[in-house]
Design a protein around this motif. Structure first.
Motif, PDB file in Angstrom:
ATOM      1  N   THR A  29      10.470   1.102   1.007  1.00 11.00           N
ATOM      2  CA  THR A  29      10.675   0.582   2.360  1.00 11.00           C
ATOM      3  C   THR A  29      10.261  -0.881   2.489  1.00 11.00           C
ATOM      4  OG1 THR A  29       8.480   1.339   3.107  1.00 11.00           O
ATOM      5  CG2 THR A  29      10.342   2.857   3.408  1.00 11.00           C
ATOM      6  N   ALA A  30       9.522  -1.409   1.502  1.00  8.82           N
ATOM      7  CA  ALA A  30       9.100  -2.807   1.553  1.00  8.82           C
ATOM      8  C   ALA A  30      10.270  -3.766   1.393  1.00  8.82           C
ATOM      9  CB  ALA A  30       8.046  -3.087   0.482  1.00  8.82           C
ATOM     10  N   VAL A  31      11.410  -3.279   0.875  1.00  9.66           N
ATOM     11  CA  VAL A  31      12.627  -4.096   0.832  1.00  9.66           C
ATOM     12  C   VAL A  31      13.697  -3.495   1.743  1.00  9.66           C
ATOM     13  CG1 VAL A  31      12.275  -5.189  -1.407  1.00  9.66           C
ATOM     14  CG2 VAL A  31      13.310  -2.920  -1.311  1.00  9.66           C
ATOM     15  N   GLY A  32      13.278  -2.611   2.646  1.00 10.22           N
ATOM     16  CA  GLY A  32      14.199  -1.967   3.563  1.00 10.22           C
ATOM     17  C   GLY A  32      13.722  -2.067   4.993  1.00 10.22           C
ATOM     18  N   VAL A  33      13.466  -0.915   5.582  1.00  9.24           N
ATOM     19  CA  VAL A  33      13.142  -0.884   7.012  1.00  9.24           C
ATOM     20  C   VAL A  33      11.845  -1.618   7.334  1.00  9.24           C
ATOM     21  CG1 VAL A  33      11.892   1.334   6.894  1.00  9.24           C
ATOM     22  CG2 VAL A  33      13.058   0.652   9.017  1.00  9.24           C
ATOM     23  N   LEU A  34      10.891  -1.672   6.402  1.00  5.54           N
ATOM     24  CA  LEU A  34       9.641  -2.405   6.618  1.00  5.54           C
ATOM     25  C   LEU A  34       9.642  -3.753   5.895  1.00  5.54           C
ATOM     26  CD1 LEU A  34       6.993   0.478   6.425  1.00  5.54           C
ATOM     27  CD2 LEU A  34       8.127  -0.501   8.433  1.00  5.54           C
ATOM     28  N   GLY A  35      10.815  -4.178   5.465  1.00  8.45           N
ATOM     29  CA  GLY A  35      10.936  -5.445   4.758  1.00  8.45           C
ATOM     30  C   GLY A  35      11.942  -6.360   5.425  1.00  8.45           C
TER      31      GLY A  35
ATOM     32  N   ASP B 223       0.854  -1.191   0.000  1.00  8.42           N
ATOM     33  CA  ASP B 223       0.000   0.000   0.000  1.00  8.42           C
ATOM     34  C   ASP B 223       0.892   1.243   0.000  1.00  8.42           C
ATOM     35  OD1 ASP B 223      -1.787   2.039   0.326  1.00  8.42           O
ATOM     36  OD2 ASP B 223      -2.795   1.180   2.080  1.00  8.42           O
ATOM     37  N   PRO B 224       0.984   1.966  -1.126  1.00 10.42           N
ATOM     38  CA  PRO B 224       1.851   3.142  -1.197  1.00 10.42           C
ATOM     39  C   PRO B 224       1.446   4.258  -0.248  1.00 10.42           C
ATOM     40  CG  PRO B 224       1.142   2.416  -3.393  1.00 10.42           C
ATOM     41  CD  PRO B 224       0.288   1.714  -2.396  1.00 10.42           C
ATOM     42  N   LYS B 225       0.227   4.174   0.316  1.00 12.15           N
ATOM     43  CA  LYS B 225      -0.236   5.222   1.225  1.00 12.15           C
ATOM     44  C   LYS B 225       0.381   5.079   2.621  1.00 12.15           C
ATOM     45  CE  LYS B 225      -4.699   5.610  -1.155  1.00 12.15           C
ATOM     46  NZ  LYS B 225      -6.180   5.429  -1.045  1.00 12.15           N
ATOM     47  N   ILE B 226       0.860   3.866   2.957  1.00 15.48           N
ATOM     48  CA  ILE B 226       1.407   3.636   4.291  1.00 15.48           C
ATOM     49  C   ILE B 226       2.820   4.194   4.414  1.00 15.48           C
ATOM     50  CG2 ILE B 226       2.152   1.829   5.895  1.00 15.48           C
ATOM     51  CD1 ILE B 226      -0.176   0.134   4.929  1.00 15.48           C
TER      52      ILE B 226
ATOM     53  N   ASN C  84      28.353   1.632   0.361  1.00 21.63           N
ATOM     54  CA  ASN C  84      27.006   2.195   0.528  1.00 21.63           C
ATOM     55  C   ASN C  84      26.877   2.880   1.873  1.00 21.63           C
ATOM     56  OD1 ASN C  84      27.191  -0.604   1.569  1.00 21.63           O
ATOM     57  ND2 ASN C  84      25.116  -0.209   2.288  1.00 21.63           N
ATOM     58  N   PHE C  85      25.963   3.820   1.946  1.00 19.97           N
ATOM     59  CA  PHE C  85      25.670   4.535   3.196  1.00 19.97           C
ATOM     60  C   PHE C  85      24.165   4.422   3.404  1.00 19.97           C
ATOM     61  CE2 PHE C  85      26.887   8.673   5.645  1.00 19.97           C
ATOM     62  CZ  PHE C  85      26.204   8.226   6.749  1.00 19.97           C
ATOM     63  N   GLY C  86      23.732   3.358   4.075  1.00 19.44           N
ATOM     64  CA  GLY C  86      22.313   3.076   4.244  1.00 19.44           C
ATOM     65  C   GLY C  86      21.917   1.877   3.400  1.00 19.44           C
ATOM     66  N   LYS C  87      20.630   1.659   3.277  1.00 22.08           N
ATOM     67  CA  LYS C  87      20.094   0.522   2.535  1.00 22.08           C
ATOM     68  C   LYS C  87      20.408   0.656   1.050  1.00 22.08           C
ATOM     69  CE  LYS C  87      17.788  -2.819   0.872  1.00 22.08           C
ATOM     70  NZ  LYS C  87      18.387  -4.151   0.880  1.00 22.08           N
ATOM     71  N   GLN C  88      21.107  -0.339   0.484  1.00 22.29           N
ATOM     72  CA  GLN C  88      21.471  -0.302  -0.933  1.00 22.29           C
ATOM     73  C   GLN C  88      20.304  -0.740  -1.813  1.00 22.29           C
ATOM     74  OE1 GLN C  88      24.710   0.382  -2.851  1.00 22.29           O
ATOM     75  NE2 GLN C  88      22.910   0.548  -4.187  1.00 22.29           N
ATOM     76  N   LEU C  89      19.861   0.166  -2.660  1.00 22.88           N
ATOM     77  CA  LEU C  89      18.775  -0.081  -3.612  1.00 22.88           C
ATOM     78  C   LEU C  89      19.250   0.232  -5.023  1.00 22.88           C
ATOM     79  CD1 LEU C  89      15.858   1.715  -1.729  1.00 22.88           C
ATOM     80  CD2 LEU C  89      16.136  -0.762  -1.950  1.00 22.88           C
ATOM     81  N   VAL C  90      18.633  -0.424  -5.996  1.00 22.10           N
ATOM     82  CA  VAL C  90      18.823  -0.067  -7.394  1.00 22.10           C
ATOM     83  C   VAL C  90      17.459   0.316  -7.955  1.00 22.10           C
ATOM     84  CG1 VAL C  90      19.536  -0.844  -9.677  1.00 22.10           C
ATOM     85  CG2 VAL C  90      20.776  -1.645  -7.656  1.00 22.10           C
ATOM     86  N   ARG C  91      17.384   1.517  -8.524  1.00 27.38           N
ATOM     87  CA  ARG C  91      16.140   1.932  -9.171  1.00 27.38           C
ATOM     88  C   ARG C  91      16.157   1.379 -10.596  1.00 27.38           C
ATOM     89  NH1 ARG C  91      13.489   6.715  -7.743  1.00 27.38           N
ATOM     90  NH2 ARG C  91      15.505   7.649  -7.263  1.00 27.38           N
ATOM     91  N   VAL C  92      15.332   0.370 -10.832  1.00 18.09           N
ATOM     92  CA  VAL C  92      15.309  -0.308 -12.126  1.00 18.09           C
ATOM     93  C   VAL C  92      14.317   0.342 -13.079  1.00 18.09           C
ATOM     94  CG1 VAL C  92      14.860  -2.521 -13.282  1.00 18.09           C
ATOM     95  CG2 VAL C  92      16.033  -2.470 -11.064  1.00 18.09           C
TER      96      VAL C  92
END
Length: 340
Positions: A121-127, A113-116, A327-335
């Motif tokens: 964050t679904a693959v980070g702090v809430l994942g 739910d993008p509103k939450i 990295n400095f924090g959660k490593q993500l790749v914007r695909v």
């Protein structure tokens, strides 16, 4: 877009992964069959555990086959659906791996739910990283008010959450990170009681000064010299959740450290609890995690930082950097672009 892209494991690394161990390929975008959905990857999560999946030694999970798509957690958009449980436009947590598009039969997908919160964050702090911190610390570490909790890789996705949860539970939180900027962030932004730079030669002495009453919980993400500094300070009945050993992921052979007998003696005489874990061990705690962590994030009690690399083609370099602490924090790749 008529063609997709994927990154496959071209060869098994020996020691540190190198660019030639990966291969970027063009591929046809598949068409979903009955009961299937077509996913478009938005966010790709990079995590240290992936180094283990690149090797074919015994482990808790099957390795990625040579020529196979590198596996990973992703945030994806459903762009075509023949599955009544999912509609076009749904945003889902998936395991699509290092590719722009993937087919799923719907099993294992979870709607986001993008509103939450921001979908990343679904693959980070809430994942997975957040739940790793939550369950490893609370279910194995069991910090009590007034105790001292030390966490390695304290500015990373897991370590940063560990220390903040420790503070919520009334413990002292001491971080260990790589570099002055990371240490300043951990202490000043995340609210740890102190954070030490593992690059400094006097780490052991500084850690002893920062932990005058010893260490009750050590959340292990690193191993190596950091553990050697921590080990003498462990108190009787200390708990050590072992989440990762990033300092050893590129080792080419396993050699028992010279201090292994001393460690085993301490396990006996100090009655230490040292337990390795995989986040899936605590799958039954997922509801508790989401309730607590989403509340803490919403209330500002748990903060998080993202380190974003743009483009699937840059995932190998980002992953190699992750293993070296770039990295400095959660490593993500914007695909791909966020859902319109």
């Amino acid at each position: 877009m008529s063609q997709g892209k994927r990154i496959v494991l071209a060869s098994r690394p020996v020691g540190e992964p190198k660019p030639s161990d990966f291969r970027l390929e063009d591929c046809a975008i598949p068409t979903p069959a009955a009961g299937e959905v077509l996913l478009r990857t938005i966010w790709l999560s990079l995590d240290p555990y992936m180094r283990g999946r690149m090797s074919d030694g015994p482990s808790y999970a099957q390795p990625v086959p040579v020529g196979g798509v590198m596996e990973a957690g992703t945030v994806s958009e459903v762009i075509a659906s023949n599955n009544p449980a999912f509609a076009k436009g749904d945003v889902v947590l998936s395991r699509a791996g290092w590719q722009t598009h993937a087919i799923s039969d719907g099993k294992g997908l979870a709607k986001i739910d993008p509103k939450i919160a921001p979908i990343s964050t679904a693959v980070g702090v809430l994942g997975m990283p957040g739940m790793t911190a939550y369950t490893g610390l609370l279910d194995i570490g069991k910090p009590q008010a007034g105790e001292t909790v030390v966490v390695a890789a304290a500015s990373g996705a897991v370590g940063s959450a560990v220390g903040q949860i420790a503070k919520i539970k009334g413990a002292r939180a001491i971080g260990i990170a790589g570099g002055k900027d990371k240490c300043a962030y951990v202490k000043n932004e995340l609210g740890f009681d102190d954070c030490l730079d593992h690059h400094e030669t006097d780490l052991a002495a500084k850690l002893k000064f920062a932990c005058p009453k010893g260490i009750d919980v050590y959340f292990e993400n690193v191993g190596g010299a950091v553990f050697e500094a921590v080990f003498p300070l462990l108190n009787a009945f200390a708990r050590v959740p072992v989440c990762g050993l990033i300092a050893h992921y590129n080792d080419t052979q396993a050699v028992a450290p010279k201090w292994a007998p001393s460690l085993m003696r301490a396990v006996l005489t100090k009655r230490l609890t040292i337990r390795g874990f995989i986040v899936s061990d605590f799958a039954a705690r997922h509801g508790d995690f989401l309730r607590d962590m989403s509340g803490w994030v919403r209330e500002g009690k748990v903060k998080h930082k993202e380190f974003v690399t743009e483009g699937l083609e840059n995932a190998p370099a980002a992953f190699m950097g992750l293993l070296k602490g770039a990295n400095f924090g959660k490593q993500l790749v914007r695909v791909g672009a966020d859902k319109a």
